[in-house]
Design a protein around this motif. Structure first.
Motif, mmCIF file in Angstrom:
data_model
loop_
_atom_site.group_PDB
_atom_site.id
_atom_site.type_symbol
_atom_site.label_atom_id
_atom_site.label_comp_id
_atom_site.label_asym_id
_atom_site.label_seq_id
_atom_site.Cartn_x
_atom_site.Cartn_y
_atom_site.Cartn_z
ATOM 1 N N GLY A 52 -136.232 47.407 45.354
ATOM 2 C CA GLY A 52 -135.544 48.306 44.430
ATOM 3 C C GLY A 52 -134.365 47.678 43.716
ATOM 4 N N THR A 53 -134.050 46.420 44.011
ATOM 5 C CA THR A 53 -132.975 45.720 43.309
ATOM 6 C C THR A 53 -133.563 44.986 42.096
ATOM 7 O OG1 THR A 53 -133.231 43.707 44.631
ATOM 8 C CG2 THR A 53 -131.679 45.382 45.449
ATOM 9 N N ILE A 54 -132.665 44.424 41.274
ATOM 10 C CA ILE A 54 -133.116 43.635 40.126
ATOM 11 C C ILE A 54 -132.445 42.264 40.148
ATOM 12 C CG2 ILE A 54 -133.579 45.607 38.616
ATOM 13 C CD1 ILE A 54 -130.850 44.915 37.205
ATOM 14 N N ASN A 55 -133.055 41.328 39.441
ATOM 15 C CA ASN A 55 -132.447 40.032 39.161
ATOM 16 C C ASN A 55 -132.148 39.994 37.665
ATOM 17 O OD1 ASN A 55 -133.033 39.380 41.818
ATOM 18 N ND2 ASN A 55 -134.914 38.316 41.286
ATOM 19 N N PHE A 56 -130.935 39.578 37.317
ATOM 20 C CA PHE A 56 -130.497 39.484 35.924
ATOM 21 C C PHE A 56 -130.523 38.009 35.529
ATOM 22 C CE2 PHE A 56 -127.086 38.492 32.977
ATOM 23 C CZ PHE A 56 -127.278 39.412 31.968
ATOM 24 N N ASN A 57 -131.115 37.688 34.370
ATOM 25 C CA ASN A 57 -131.226 36.292 33.961
ATOM 26 C C ASN A 57 -130.915 36.135 32.477
ATOM 27 O OD1 ASN A 57 -131.763 33.574 33.850
ATOM 28 N ND2 ASN A 57 -133.870 33.725 34.547
ATOM 29 N N LEU A 58 -129.737 35.558 32.184
ATOM 30 C CA LEU A 58 -129.362 35.169 30.826
ATOM 31 C C LEU A 58 -129.574 33.663 30.752
ATOM 32 C CD1 LEU A 58 -128.109 35.508 28.018
ATOM 33 C CD2 LEU A 58 -125.858 35.503 29.100
ATOM 34 N N LYS A 79 -130.604 40.226 43.246
ATOM 35 C CA LYS A 79 -130.466 41.374 44.146
ATOM 36 C C LYS A 79 -129.352 42.348 43.742
ATOM 37 C CE LYS A 79 -133.536 39.945 47.275
ATOM 38 N NZ LYS A 79 -134.675 40.705 47.727
ATOM 39 N N LEU A 80 -129.303 42.700 42.456
ATOM 40 C CA LEU A 80 -128.340 43.699 42.002
ATOM 41 C C LEU A 80 -128.859 45.094 42.364
ATOM 42 C CD1 LEU A 80 -127.552 42.248 38.476
ATOM 43 C CD2 LEU A 80 -125.952 42.419 40.373
ATOM 44 N N LYS A 81 -128.039 45.857 43.062
ATOM 45 C CA LYS A 81 -128.414 47.207 43.463
ATOM 46 C C LYS A 81 -128.282 48.144 42.269
ATOM 47 C CE LYS A 81 -127.224 50.878 46.638
ATOM 48 N NZ LYS A 81 -126.242 51.404 47.583
ATOM 49 N N LEU A 82 -129.294 48.974 42.046
ATOM 50 C CA LEU A 82 -129.287 49.940 40.951
ATOM 51 C C LEU A 82 -128.770 51.289 41.439
ATOM 52 C CD1 LEU A 82 -132.743 49.143 39.332
ATOM 53 C CD2 LEU A 82 -130.486 48.539 38.448
ATOM 54 N N THR A 83 -127.890 51.900 40.648
ATOM 55 C CA THR A 83 -127.343 53.213 40.959
ATOM 56 C C THR A 83 -127.710 54.168 39.822
ATOM 57 O OG1 THR A 83 -125.463 52.165 42.062
ATOM 58 C CG2 THR A 83 -125.229 54.488 41.469
ATOM 59 N N GLU A 85 -127.578 57.003 37.129
ATOM 60 C CA GLU A 85 -126.519 57.709 36.394
ATOM 61 C C GLU A 85 -127.157 58.394 35.201
ATOM 62 O OE1 GLU A 85 -123.368 55.261 34.961
ATOM 63 O OE2 GLU A 85 -122.685 54.725 36.942
ATOM 64 N N ASP A 86 -127.113 59.699 35.124
ATOM 65 C CA ASP A 86 -127.717 60.457 34.022
ATOM 66 C C ASP A 86 -129.131 59.948 33.781
ATOM 67 O OD1 ASP A 86 -125.405 62.003 33.718
ATOM 68 O OD2 ASP A 86 -124.497 60.535 32.382
ATOM 69 N N ASN A 87 -129.370 59.386 32.584
ATOM 70 C CA ASN A 87 -130.701 58.875 32.250
ATOM 71 C C ASN A 87 -130.734 57.343 32.271
ATOM 72 O OD1 ASN A 87 -129.065 58.616 30.019
ATOM 73 N ND2 ASN A 87 -130.703 58.962 28.552
ATOM 74 N N THR A 88 -129.801 56.717 33.001
ATOM 75 C CA THR A 88 -129.755 55.258 33.110
ATOM 76 C C THR A 88 -129.598 54.863 34.574
ATOM 77 O OG1 THR A 88 -127.344 55.146 32.894
ATOM 78 C CG2 THR A 88 -128.619 55.034 30.847
ATOM 79 N N GLN A 89 -129.624 53.556 34.802
ATOM 80 C CA GLN A 89 -129.302 52.999 36.111
ATOM 81 C C GLN A 89 -128.236 51.938 35.886
ATOM 82 O OE1 GLN A 89 -133.324 51.831 37.351
ATOM 83 N NE2 GLN A 89 -133.138 53.388 38.937
ATOM 84 N N SER A 90 -127.187 51.950 36.695
ATOM 85 C CA SER A 90 -126.098 50.997 36.530
ATOM 86 C C SER A 90 -126.128 49.963 37.652
ATOM 87 C CB SER A 90 -124.741 51.716 36.502
ATOM 88 O OG SER A 90 -124.500 52.330 37.737
ATOM 89 N N PHE A 91 -125.448 48.836 37.407
ATOM 90 C CA PHE A 91 -125.360 47.774 38.402
ATOM 91 C C PHE A 91 -124.055 47.020 38.208
ATOM 92 C CE2 PHE A 91 -127.918 46.568 34.774
ATOM 93 C CZ PHE A 91 -127.338 45.391 34.330
ATOM 94 N N VAL A 92 -123.567 46.391 39.287
ATOM 95 C CA VAL A 92 -122.285 45.675 39.264
ATOM 96 C C VAL A 92 -122.407 44.432 40.137
ATOM 97 C CG1 VAL A 92 -119.837 45.797 39.897
ATOM 98 C CG2 VAL A 92 -120.960 47.803 38.942
ATOM 99 N N TYR A 93 -121.765 43.348 39.681
ATOM 100 C CA TYR A 93 -121.631 42.130 40.481
ATOM 101 C C TYR A 93 -120.218 41.619 40.267
ATOM 102 C CZ TYR A 93 -122.342 37.354 42.160
ATOM 103 O OH TYR A 93 -122.243 36.177 42.847
#
Length: 196
Positions: A52-58, A79-83, A85-93
Motif C-alpha cells: 500500500g506504499t508508493i515509491n517516488f522517482n524523479l 515506501k512512502l505511506k499514503l494517507t 484526504e478528501d479525494n486525494t492521498q497525501s504522503f510525506v518524507y
C-alpha cells in the motif's frame, strides 16, 4: 494448448507489473537560493507497492545555476505511506536521502553530482489522485537551498454543483394523472415511485 496458456500468463504478468507504475507529466519549477528558473515539462514515476506504499522517482534531476546545468541525479524515495484526504492521498518524507546516479544517455555515472556528496537532508510532501500529482521538495544540496514544485495544488474538491431539476419534472399520482402541487404521499417521478 499449454504453450498458449504460458504465453497468456506471461502477458498477464507483464500487464499487472505495468499497472503498478503510473507516470505523471506536469511542470517542474526549481528555485536555487531563491532564484527560479522557467517551468520545465517533466515526468515523475510513481510505483505502487503491494503493502500500500508508493515509491517516488524523479529521474535525471538537473539544476540550472547562473546559466550552468548541474546534473544532480535520481531522487528516488521508497515506501512512502499514503494517507487518504478528501479525494486525494497525501504522503510525506523528511529524512536524509542518498541521490542515485541518473541514466541520461551520454552521461557517465561519475558526472552526477548528487551521489558524490552523500546523503542529504530532503523534505518531500505531496498529494495525488489517479489523474494528478502535486509534490514539493526542499533540499539542502551542499549549501544550495533547492526548492522544487511539481504540478499544482488545484485538485477538484469532489463537490459538484447540483441543478434543481425538480422544477421541470413531471409528477404523477398512482392513477397516472399529472399533479402540479403534490402533497405528502407516493407519486411517480421520472418513471419511479417517490415518497414525498
Amino acid at each position: 494448448m499449454k504453450r498458449e496458456l504460458l504465453i497468456a500468463s506471461i502477458c498477464m504478468l507483464g500487464l499487472s507489473a505495468w499497472a503498478q507504475t503510473k507516470t505523471y507529466t506536469d511542470d517542474l519549477i526549481v528555485s536555487v537560493n531563491g532564484q527560479s528558473i522557467s517551468p520545465q515539462s517533466t515526468t515523475v514515476l510513481v510505483e505502487y507497492n503491494e503493502d500500500g506504499t508508493i515509491n517516488f522517482n524523479l529521474k535525471n534531476f538537473m539544476l540550472v545555476e547562473e546559466g550552468n546545468e548541474i546534473p544532480v541525479g535520481n531522487i528516488f524515495v521508497e515506501k512512502l505511506k499514503l494517507t487518504p484526504e478528501d479525494n486525494t492521498q497525501s504522503f510525506v518524507y523528511d529524512d536524509d536521502l542518498q541521490i542515485t546516479p541518473g541514466d541520461m544517455e551520454g552521461m557517465s555515472e561519475g558526472e552526477w553530482y548528487g551521489p558524490v556528496i552523500g546523503p542529504i537532508p530532503l523534505n518531500l510532501s505531496g498529494k495525488m489522485n489517479d489523474d494528478k500529482l502535486y509534490v514539493v521538495i526542499d533540499i539542502d544540496l551542499d549549501g544550495l537551498q533547492v526548492h522544487v514544485t511539481f504540478g499544482s495544488d488545484d485538485f477538484p474538491t469532489g463537490i459538484k454543483k447540483v441543478e434543481n431539476s425538480r422544477q421541470n419534472e413531471a409528477i404523477y399520482d398512482l392513477s397516472g394523472r399529472r399533479v402540479s402541487n403534490p402533497t405528502k404521499g407516493i407519486y411517480i417521478v421520472n418513471g419511479k415511485k417517490v415518497l414525498r
